[in-house]
Design a protein around this motif. Structure first.
Motif, PDB file in Angstrom:
ATOM      1  N   ASP A 130       4.762  58.411 -28.678  1.00 50.32           N
ATOM      2  CA  ASP A 130       4.578  59.052 -27.375  1.00 50.32           C
ATOM      3  C   ASP A 130       3.129  59.547 -27.247  1.00 50.32           C
ATOM      4  O   ASP A 130       2.627  60.217 -28.151  1.00 50.32           O
ATOM      5  CB  ASP A 130       5.542  60.238 -27.245  1.00 50.32           C
ATOM      6  CG  ASP A 130       5.420  60.890 -25.893  1.00 50.32           C
ATOM      7  OD1 ASP A 130       6.137  60.469 -24.979  1.00 50.32           O
ATOM      8  OD2 ASP A 130       4.577  61.807 -25.754  1.00 50.32           O
ATOM      9  N   PRO A 131       2.467  59.264 -26.128  1.00 44.30           N
ATOM     10  CA  PRO A 131       1.055  59.663 -25.970  1.00 44.30           C
ATOM     11  C   PRO A 131       0.822  61.174 -26.053  1.00 44.30           C
ATOM     12  O   PRO A 131      -0.185  61.608 -26.623  1.00 44.30           O
ATOM     13  CB  PRO A 131       0.674  59.135 -24.583  1.00 44.30           C
ATOM     14  CG  PRO A 131       1.676  58.096 -24.257  1.00 44.30           C
ATOM     15  CD  PRO A 131       2.924  58.441 -25.011  1.00 44.30           C
TER      16      PRO A 131
ATOM     17  N   VAL B 259      -0.711  65.675 -32.349  1.00 42.94           N
ATOM     18  CA  VAL B 259      -1.029  65.366 -33.745  1.00 42.94           C
ATOM     19  C   VAL B 259      -2.534  65.309 -33.957  1.00 42.94           C
ATOM     20  O   VAL B 259      -3.052  65.836 -34.944  1.00 42.94           O
ATOM     21  CB  VAL B 259      -0.343  64.048 -34.176  1.00 42.94           C
ATOM     22  CG1 VAL B 259      -0.886  63.537 -35.497  1.00 42.94           C
ATOM     23  CG2 VAL B 259       1.165  64.249 -34.251  1.00 42.94           C
ATOM     24  N   ARG B 260      -3.245  64.690 -33.035  1.00 44.62           N
ATOM     25  CA  ARG B 260      -4.712  64.635 -33.158  1.00 44.62           C
ATOM     26  C   ARG B 260      -5.329  66.034 -33.114  1.00 44.62           C
ATOM     27  O   ARG B 260      -6.267  66.334 -33.858  1.00 44.62           O
ATOM     28  CB  ARG B 260      -5.292  63.750 -32.065  1.00 44.62           C
ATOM     29  CG  ARG B 260      -5.056  62.283 -32.330  1.00 44.62           C
ATOM     30  CD  ARG B 260      -5.774  61.399 -31.330  1.00 44.62           C
ATOM     31  NE  ARG B 260      -5.714  60.016 -31.762  1.00 44.62           N
ATOM     32  CZ  ARG B 260      -5.254  59.028 -31.018  1.00 44.62           C
ATOM     33  NH1 ARG B 260      -4.821  59.270 -29.789  1.00 44.62           N
ATOM     34  NH2 ARG B 260      -5.227  57.801 -31.486  1.00 44.62           N
TER      35      ARG B 260
ATOM     36  N   LEU C 205      -2.471  70.151 -22.334  1.00 45.14           N
ATOM     37  CA  LEU C 205      -2.028  68.756 -22.333  1.00 45.14           C
ATOM     38  C   LEU C 205      -1.518  68.319 -20.968  1.00 45.14           C
ATOM     39  O   LEU C 205      -1.075  67.184 -20.808  1.00 45.14           O
ATOM     40  CB  LEU C 205      -0.946  68.551 -23.392  1.00 45.14           C
ATOM     41  CG  LEU C 205      -1.386  68.839 -24.825  1.00 45.14           C
ATOM     42  CD1 LEU C 205      -0.199  68.751 -25.772  1.00 45.14           C
ATOM     43  CD2 LEU C 205      -2.481  67.884 -25.253  1.00 45.14           C
ATOM     44  N   GLY C 206      -1.535  69.222 -20.000  1.00 48.21           N
ATOM     45  CA  GLY C 206      -1.096  68.864 -18.655  1.00 48.21           C
ATOM     46  C   GLY C 206       0.403  68.684 -18.515  1.00 48.21           C
ATOM     47  O   GLY C 206       0.845  67.945 -17.642  1.00 48.21           O
ATOM     48  N   VAL C 207       1.171  69.320 -19.399  1.00 53.55           N
ATOM     49  CA  VAL C 207       2.629  69.249 -19.303  1.00 53.55           C
ATOM     50  C   VAL C 207       3.191  70.663 -19.252  1.00 53.55           C
ATOM     51  O   VAL C 207       2.549  71.619 -19.689  1.00 53.55           O
ATOM     52  CB  VAL C 207       3.254  68.462 -20.484  1.00 53.55           C
ATOM     53  CG1 VAL C 207       2.794  67.019 -20.492  1.00 53.55           C
ATOM     54  CG2 VAL C 207       2.963  69.126 -21.817  1.00 53.55           C
ATOM     55  N   ALA C 208       4.394  70.790 -18.728  1.00 52.53           N
ATOM     56  CA  ALA C 208       5.064  72.088 -18.645  1.00 52.53           C
ATOM     57  C   ALA C 208       5.350  72.610 -20.049  1.00 52.53           C
ATOM     58  O   ALA C 208       5.485  71.841 -21.003  1.00 52.53           O
ATOM     59  CB  ALA C 208       6.363  71.951 -17.858  1.00 52.53           C
TER      60      ALA C 208
ATOM     61  N   PRO D  56      -8.210  53.942 -31.858  1.00 52.90           N
ATOM     62  CA  PRO D  56      -8.901  54.295 -30.616  1.00 52.90           C
ATOM     63  C   PRO D  56      -7.933  54.943 -29.612  1.00 52.90           C
ATOM     64  O   PRO D  56      -6.772  54.586 -29.564  1.00 52.90           O
ATOM     65  CB  PRO D  56      -9.412  52.964 -30.074  1.00 52.90           C
ATOM     66  CG  PRO D  56      -9.115  51.931 -31.100  1.00 52.90           C
ATOM     67  CD  PRO D  56      -8.208  52.520 -32.116  1.00 52.90           C
ATOM     68  N   HIS D  57      -8.461  55.870 -28.840  1.00 54.04           N
ATOM     69  CA  HIS D  57      -7.646  56.504 -27.796  1.00 54.04           C
ATOM     70  C   HIS D  57      -8.466  56.758 -26.560  1.00 54.04           C
ATOM     71  O   HIS D  57      -9.613  56.581 -26.495  1.00 54.04           O
ATOM     72  CB  HIS D  57      -6.993  57.793 -28.297  1.00 54.04           C
ATOM     73  CG  HIS D  57      -7.935  58.822 -28.840  1.00 54.04           C
ATOM     74  ND1 HIS D  57      -8.519  58.687 -30.069  1.00 54.04           N
ATOM     75  CD2 HIS D  57      -8.381  59.995 -28.358  1.00 54.04           C
ATOM     76  CE1 HIS D  57      -9.284  59.756 -30.316  1.00 54.04           C
ATOM     77  NE2 HIS D  57      -9.216  60.548 -29.279  1.00 54.04           N
TER      78      HIS D  57
END
Length: 102
Positions: free
Chosen positions: A24-25, A31-32, A48-51, A101-102
């Protein structure tokens, strides 16, 4: 007093669960971020832009897969990578994932 969260023992960590968790991104971004902080961090500080509830779900998934260890500290929960366990079980996996890479 905060309860201790359940974590799989090293011999209970399965590659299928680890790979699924890392696929999952958002979890990969967690993790990073944790890889850059050996002492661990409160994932609530990550943008992270999530709730918050979604972030909690992602951290729980990583914990249940054996990728992270979560410990209480005051009113926070500090997450850290289980680098030693993952390296012992799957040498090079975490380094490869982090170098991708990301």
């Amino acid at each position: 007093m905060q309860s201790v969260l359940p974590h799989p023992a090293r011999d209970e960590i399965r590659i299928e669960a680890v790979l699924s968790a890392l696929a999952d991104p958002v979890r990969l971004r967690i993790v990073r971020a944790l890889a850059e902080c050996e002492d661990g961090i409160s994932c609530g500080v990550l943008d992270l832009g999530v709730a918050a509830s979604t972030l909690t779900h992602h951290v729980r998934t990583l914990r249940e897969a054996g990728v992270v260890h979560v410990r209480p500290r005051g009113t926070s929960r500090i997450s850290s990578l289980r680098r030693d366990d993952l390296n012992a079980l799957y040498p090079g996996l975490l380094d490869g994932v982090l170098a991708a890479p990301h």
